[in-house]
Design an enzyme around this catalytic site. Sequence first.
Site, PDB file in Angstrom:
ATOM      1  N   ARG A   1       0.850  -1.188   0.000  1.00 25.25           N
ATOM      2  CA  ARG A   1       0.000   0.000   0.000  1.00 25.25           C
ATOM      3  C   ARG A   1       0.887   1.239   0.000  1.00 25.25           C
ATOM      4  NH1 ARG A   1      -3.859  -0.001   4.954  1.00 25.25           N
ATOM      5  NH2 ARG A   1      -4.642  -1.788   3.763  1.00 25.25           N
TER       6      ARG A   1
ATOM      7  N   HIS B   1       1.374  -2.316   5.649  1.00 30.20           N
ATOM      8  CA  HIS B   1       1.215  -2.583   4.220  1.00 30.20           C
ATOM      9  C   HIS B   1       2.239  -1.815   3.383  1.00 30.20           C
ATOM     10  CE1 HIS B   1      -2.548  -4.945   3.970  1.00 30.20           C
ATOM     11  NE2 HIS B   1      -2.931  -4.278   5.052  1.00 30.20           N
TER      12      HIS B   1
ATOM     13  N   ASP C   1      -3.916  -8.508   3.006  1.00 31.57           N
ATOM     14  CA  ASP C   1      -5.306  -8.712   3.426  1.00 31.57           C
ATOM     15  C   ASP C   1      -5.890  -9.772   2.501  1.00 31.57           C
ATOM     16  OD1 ASP C   1      -4.993  -6.644   5.233  1.00 31.57           O
ATOM     17  OD2 ASP C   1      -6.111  -5.188   4.044  1.00 31.57           O
TER      18      ASP C   1
ATOM     19  N   GLU D   1      -8.078  -7.877  13.086  1.00 30.81           N
ATOM     20  CA  GLU D   1      -8.594  -8.060  11.727  1.00 30.81           C
ATOM     21  C   GLU D   1      -8.293  -9.481  11.263  1.00 30.81           C
ATOM     22  OE1 GLU D   1      -7.962  -3.404  10.275  1.00 30.81           O
ATOM     23  OE2 GLU D   1      -6.560  -4.944   9.590  1.00 30.81           O
TER      24      GLU D   1
ATOM     25  N   HIS E   1      -5.885  -9.930   8.047  1.00 30.69           N
ATOM     26  CA  HIS E   1      -4.640  -9.154   7.965  1.00 30.69           C
ATOM     27  C   HIS E   1      -3.455  -9.971   8.516  1.00 30.69           C
ATOM     28  CE1 HIS E   1      -2.580  -5.051   8.651  1.00 30.69           C
ATOM     29  NE2 HIS E   1      -1.766  -5.931   9.213  1.00 30.69           N
TER      30      HIS E   1
END
Length: 200
Positions: A69, A114, A121, A179, A182
């Site tokens: 990311r 990320h 994910d 999460e 994740h």
Amino acid sequence: MNADFAFVDVPGIRWDAKYATWDNFTGKPVDGYLVNRVAGTRALVNALEMAQEKAESLGFGLLLWDGYRPQRAVDRFVRWAAEPDDARTKARFHPRISRAEMFSLGYVAARSGHSRGSTVDLTLYCSATDELVPMGGGHDLMDPLSHHGAAGIGEAETANRQHLCSIMEACGFQRYDSEWWHYTLVDEPYPDTYFDFPVA
């Protein structure tokens, strides 16, 4: 793209890069995602190849929602958090918390793992039907239901989360407790570097 990064092109692994689409908690494509692809460090890709093989042995495949990311995407999340709530996305992604609480409760971070390139994910799909398996809540549902060990989800959903966790941990990943989707490589190659080149 950085020479130590690559797209995840592994037989059996599917992807739906949510932040390159309108189907994410911001309600629109996010800065830095120029194509609907998932990228990461080569170490991440190699580990995901092992994870896919393990998933296949159990009758599953992997579907990825995000990998590397860019920092500019994270910066966009920070700016978005200061904007007024949008009923279109709130009900689905953060029904019980405000945008600002996403950060204080650890669902979104101003410095994301990320951006180091070795976090992913993902979920499971059934190899026989190609359908996603039920997990008791969707990607980026920022709610206690998304936590590992959450109360209030069914036996099948709990078992599917455990399948994903066992696959990933066996292949060198560590889960993020808040999460279920994740995971980060334990031995990530860039633990202190936050990259900002676009996914293109």
